[in-house]
Motif scaffolding. Structure first.
Motif, PDB file in Angstrom:
ATOM      1  N   MET A   1       0.789  -1.078   0.154  1.00 55.36           N
ATOM      2  CA  MET A   1       0.114   0.159   0.121  1.00 55.36           C
ATOM      3  C   MET A   1       1.067   1.332  -0.070  1.00 55.36           C
ATOM      4  O   MET A   1       1.901   1.242   0.518  1.00 55.36           O
ATOM      5  CB  MET A   1      -0.959   0.176   1.235  1.00 55.36           C
ATOM      6  CG  MET A   1      -1.837   1.184   1.071  1.00 55.36           C
ATOM      7  SD  MET A   1      -3.362   0.988   2.726  1.00 55.36           S
ATOM      8  CE  MET A   1      -2.107   1.410   4.061  1.00 55.36           C
ATOM      9  N   PHE A   2       0.423   2.416  -0.658  1.00 54.17           N
ATOM     10  CA  PHE A   2       0.971   3.515  -0.529  1.00 54.17           C
ATOM     11  C   PHE A   2       0.436   4.376   0.738  1.00 54.17           C
ATOM     12  O   PHE A   2      -0.752   4.298   0.797  1.00 54.17           O
ATOM     13  CB  PHE A   2       0.702   4.410  -1.933  1.00 54.17           C
ATOM     14  CG  PHE A   2       1.525   4.068  -2.967  1.00 54.17           C
ATOM     15  CD1 PHE A   2       2.910   4.228  -3.162  1.00 54.17           C
ATOM     16  CD2 PHE A   2       0.976   3.389  -4.102  1.00 54.17           C
ATOM     17  CE1 PHE A   2       3.793   3.815  -4.186  1.00 54.17           C
ATOM     18  CE2 PHE A   2       1.785   2.770  -5.222  1.00 54.17           C
ATOM     19  CZ  PHE A   2       3.200   2.951  -5.245  1.00 54.17           C
ATOM     20  N   THR A   3       1.165   5.130   1.296  1.00 54.14           N
ATOM     21  CA  THR A   3       0.727   5.948   2.514  1.00 54.14           C
ATOM     22  C   THR A   3       1.475   7.179   2.222  1.00 54.14           C
ATOM     23  O   THR A   3       2.607   7.728   2.057  1.00 54.14           O
ATOM     24  CB  THR A   3       1.031   5.460   3.691  1.00 54.14           C
ATOM     25  OG1 THR A   3       0.618   4.095   4.056  1.00 54.14           O
ATOM     26  CG2 THR A   3       0.455   6.437   4.843  1.00 54.14           C
ATOM     27  N   PHE A   4       0.376   8.347   1.840  1.00 53.19           N
ATOM     28  CA  PHE A   4       1.153   9.687   1.668  1.00 53.19           C
ATOM     29  C   PHE A   4       1.125  10.322   2.995  1.00 53.19           C
ATOM     30  O   PHE A   4      -0.061  10.421   3.803  1.00 53.19           O
ATOM     31  CB  PHE A   4      -0.164  10.278   0.587  1.00 53.19           C
ATOM     32  CG  PHE A   4      -0.020   9.835  -0.685  1.00 53.19           C
ATOM     33  CD1 PHE A   4       0.909  10.634  -1.609  1.00 53.19           C
ATOM     34  CD2 PHE A   4      -0.598   8.757  -1.006  1.00 53.19           C
ATOM     35  CE1 PHE A   4       0.926  10.043  -2.950  1.00 53.19           C
ATOM     36  CE2 PHE A   4      -0.678   8.234  -2.145  1.00 53.19           C
ATOM     37  CZ  PHE A   4       0.132   9.092  -3.383  1.00 53.19           C
ATOM     38  N   VAL A   5       2.300  10.776   3.577  1.00 52.95           N
ATOM     39  CA  VAL A   5       2.463  10.992   4.804  1.00 52.95           C
ATOM     40  C   VAL A   5       2.892  12.563   4.891  1.00 52.95           C
ATOM     41  O   VAL A   5       4.015  12.819   4.317  1.00 52.95           O
ATOM     42  CB  VAL A   5       3.721  10.269   5.262  1.00 52.95           C
ATOM     43  CG1 VAL A   5       3.813  10.633   6.941  1.00 52.95           C
ATOM     44  CG2 VAL A   5       3.390   8.682   5.352  1.00 52.95           C
ATOM     45  N   PRO A   6       2.159  13.427   5.530  1.00 53.40           N
ATOM     46  CA  PRO A   6       2.607  14.736   5.689  1.00 53.40           C
ATOM     47  C   PRO A   6       3.708  14.750   6.873  1.00 53.40           C
ATOM     48  O   PRO A   6       3.866  13.933   7.638  1.00 53.40           O
ATOM     49  CB  PRO A   6       1.456  15.456   6.262  1.00 53.40           C
ATOM     50  CG  PRO A   6       0.257  14.486   6.191  1.00 53.40           C
ATOM     51  CD  PRO A   6       0.912  13.074   6.105  1.00 53.40           C
ATOM     52  N   THR A   7       4.886  15.688   6.708  1.00 54.78           N
ATOM     53  CA  THR A   7       6.028  15.726   7.374  1.00 54.78           C
ATOM     54  C   THR A   7       5.851  17.460   8.003  1.00 54.78           C
ATOM     55  O   THR A   7       5.149  18.112   7.456  1.00 54.78           O
ATOM     56  CB  THR A   7       7.182  15.812   6.851  1.00 54.78           C
ATOM     57  OG1 THR A   7       7.261  16.428   5.564  1.00 54.78           O
ATOM     58  CG2 THR A   7       7.410  14.181   6.331  1.00 54.78           C
ATOM     59  N   PRO A   8       6.377  17.635   9.196  1.00 54.93           N
ATOM     60  CA  PRO A   8       6.652  18.947   9.737  1.00 54.93           C
ATOM     61  C   PRO A   8       6.693  20.249   8.679  1.00 54.93           C
ATOM     62  O   PRO A   8       7.695  19.924   7.658  1.00 54.93           O
ATOM     63  CB  PRO A   8       7.449  18.953  10.794  1.00 54.93           C
ATOM     64  CG  PRO A   8       7.626  17.575  11.031  1.00 54.93           C
ATOM     65  CD  PRO A   8       7.433  16.689   9.776  1.00 54.93           C
ATOM     66  N   ILE A   9       6.265  21.220   8.949  1.00 56.22           N
ATOM     67  CA  ILE A   9       6.668  22.472   7.830  1.00 56.22           C
ATOM     68  C   ILE A   9       7.599  23.121   8.472  1.00 56.22           C
ATOM     69  O   ILE A   9       8.409  24.044   7.753  1.00 56.22           O
ATOM     70  CB  ILE A   9       5.365  23.359   7.689  1.00 56.22           C
ATOM     71  CG1 ILE A   9       4.841  24.047   9.047  1.00 56.22           C
ATOM     72  CG2 ILE A   9       4.287  22.478   7.069  1.00 56.22           C
ATOM     73  CD1 ILE A   9       3.903  24.493   8.881  1.00 56.22           C
ATOM     74  N   ALA A  73       4.744  -4.448  -1.280  1.00 57.68           N
ATOM     75  CA  ALA A  73       5.410  -3.748  -0.303  1.00 57.68           C
ATOM     76  C   ALA A  73       4.472  -2.475   0.082  1.00 57.68           C
ATOM     77  O   ALA A  73       3.380  -1.987  -0.686  1.00 57.68           O
ATOM     78  CB  ALA A  73       6.331  -2.958  -1.439  1.00 57.68           C
ATOM     79  N   ASN A  74       5.045  -1.975   1.297  1.00 59.53           N
ATOM     80  CA  ASN A  74       4.199  -0.817   1.738  1.00 59.53           C
ATOM     81  C   ASN A  74       5.230   0.443   1.556  1.00 59.53           C
ATOM     82  O   ASN A  74       6.636   0.402   2.103  1.00 59.53           O
ATOM     83  CB  ASN A  74       4.133  -0.905   3.531  1.00 59.53           C
ATOM     84  CG  ASN A  74       3.006  -2.034   3.723  1.00 59.53           C
ATOM     85  OD1 ASN A  74       1.957  -1.635   3.154  1.00 59.53           O
ATOM     86  ND2 ASN A  74       3.196  -2.887   4.704  1.00 59.53           N
ATOM     87  N   ILE A  75       5.013   1.532   1.003  1.00 56.26           N
ATOM     88  CA  ILE A  75       5.606   2.535   0.452  1.00 56.26           C
ATOM     89  C   ILE A  75       5.385   3.934   1.122  1.00 56.26           C
ATOM     90  O   ILE A  75       3.877   4.136   0.908  1.00 56.26           O
ATOM     91  CB  ILE A  75       5.809   2.557  -1.067  1.00 56.26           C
ATOM     92  CG1 ILE A  75       6.506   1.302  -1.480  1.00 56.26           C
ATOM     93  CG2 ILE A  75       6.726   3.918  -1.335  1.00 56.26           C
ATOM     94  CD1 ILE A  75       6.613   1.289  -3.057  1.00 56.26           C
ATOM     95  N   ALA A  76       5.911   4.677   1.970  1.00 59.88           N
ATOM     96  CA  ALA A  76       5.556   5.878   2.374  1.00 59.88           C
ATOM     97  C   ALA A  76       6.135   6.923   1.324  1.00 59.88           C
ATOM     98  O   ALA A  76       7.024   6.800   0.869  1.00 59.88           O
ATOM     99  CB  ALA A  76       5.942   6.001   3.746  1.00 59.88           C
ATOM    100  N   ILE A  77       5.274   8.007   1.301  1.00 63.13           N
ATOM    101  CA  ILE A  77       5.535   8.986   0.099  1.00 63.13           C
ATOM    102  C   ILE A  77       5.583  10.312   1.005  1.00 63.13           C
ATOM    103  O   ILE A  77       4.682  10.569   1.686  1.00 63.13           O
ATOM    104  CB  ILE A  77       4.345   9.374  -0.845  1.00 63.13           C
ATOM    105  CG1 ILE A  77       4.164   7.950  -1.648  1.00 63.13           C
ATOM    106  CG2 ILE A  77       4.692  10.311  -1.874  1.00 63.13           C
ATOM    107  CD1 ILE A  77       5.312   7.323  -2.271  1.00 63.13           C
ATOM    108  N   ILE A  78       6.800  11.232   1.224  1.00 68.72           N
ATOM    109  CA  ILE A  78       6.765  12.135   1.868  1.00 68.72           C
ATOM    110  C   ILE A  78       7.427  13.314   0.976  1.00 68.72           C
ATOM    111  O   ILE A  78       8.254  12.938  -0.049  1.00 68.72           O
ATOM    112  CB  ILE A  78       7.813  12.092   2.987  1.00 68.72           C
ATOM    113  CG1 ILE A  78       8.999  11.551   2.632  1.00 68.72           C
ATOM    114  CG2 ILE A  78       7.155  11.091   4.099  1.00 68.72           C
ATOM    115  CD1 ILE A  78      10.183  11.788   3.726  1.00 68.72           C
TER     116      ILE A  78
END
Length: 220
Positions: A1-9, A73-78
């Protein structure tokens, strides 16, 4: 699965617990710029394979990433900061996920757009966000004129190097236009400057802006 992950600004403490869990469990993390993301991941002791995913290679990377997820696969998108896709890479990949019926999810998290809107004190019930203002002055003026005529709070990203020029254009269109310059959100030198376009133009002529900027117009 794809997970779109917000990161700190800006402030690393703004990352969510769920975001950290996803990043720790990912088989691969796709980053806008691996050099930018590596310090954040190191800070949280996350050691995972990294792959660059940015505007210039996204189209070429998509088949490889889709195949990996289809194979389990598990893929994180940042992105470098904030929510992927919002003036950042990820849109093409999202469209490919939908077209290929590949499972994905999007985590909630930090957003410079909403942070600036809330902190500006401008009306929040209706707003528009149009990314970065055009580089060319003529197109920038047209975009600002359209925003002023839109009847709702308008939000843009702007370069500190062009802020003075943009405020000059706004002051020429309407010197009394209410403007907020939100700068370095969540960071040590966070500031909100609210005043007329003419007053802010004068202010930033004397004190050139630095850092990341969100520009807001109150057109209510």
């Amino acid at each position: 699965m794809f997970t779109f992950v917000p990161t700190p600004i800006g402030n690393r403490g703004d990352i969510t617990q769920r975001a950290l869990e996803v990043l720790r469990e990912a088989d691969l993390i796709a980053c806008e710029d691996t050099r930018h993301s590596r310090p954040l991941l190191k800070h949280y002791e996350i050691d995972k394979p990294l792959l660059s995913l940015h505007d210039h290679n996204e189209a070429q990377r998509i088949p490889e990433l889709i195949e990996k997820v289809q194979n389990g696969a598990n893929i994180a998108i940042i992105s470098d900061a904030g929510m992927p896709l919002i003036s950042d890479p990820g849109y093409r990949l999202m469209q490919a996920c939908i077209a290929e019926d590949v499972e994905y999810t999007v985590l909630p998290g930090p957003s410079a757009v909403l942070t600036a809107l809330a902190g500006s004190g401008f009306p929040c019930h209706a707003f528009s966000f149009d990314g970065f203002l055009p580089v060319k002055k003529g197109k920038r003026r047209k975009a600002l004129e359209a925003a002023i005529g839109g009847g709702k709070t308008a939000i843009f990203f702007e370069s500190p190097h062009r802020l003075g020029s943009t405020l000059e254009i706004l002051a020429d269109i309407n010197p009394e236009q209410r403007v907020c310059v939100a700068r370095e959100l969540s960071k040590k030198f966070e500031t909100y400057h609210r005043d007329s376009a003419a007053a802010l133009w004068q202010y930033f002529q004397e004190r050139p802006a630095k850092g990341e900027i969100v520009l807001l117009l109150d057109v209510s």
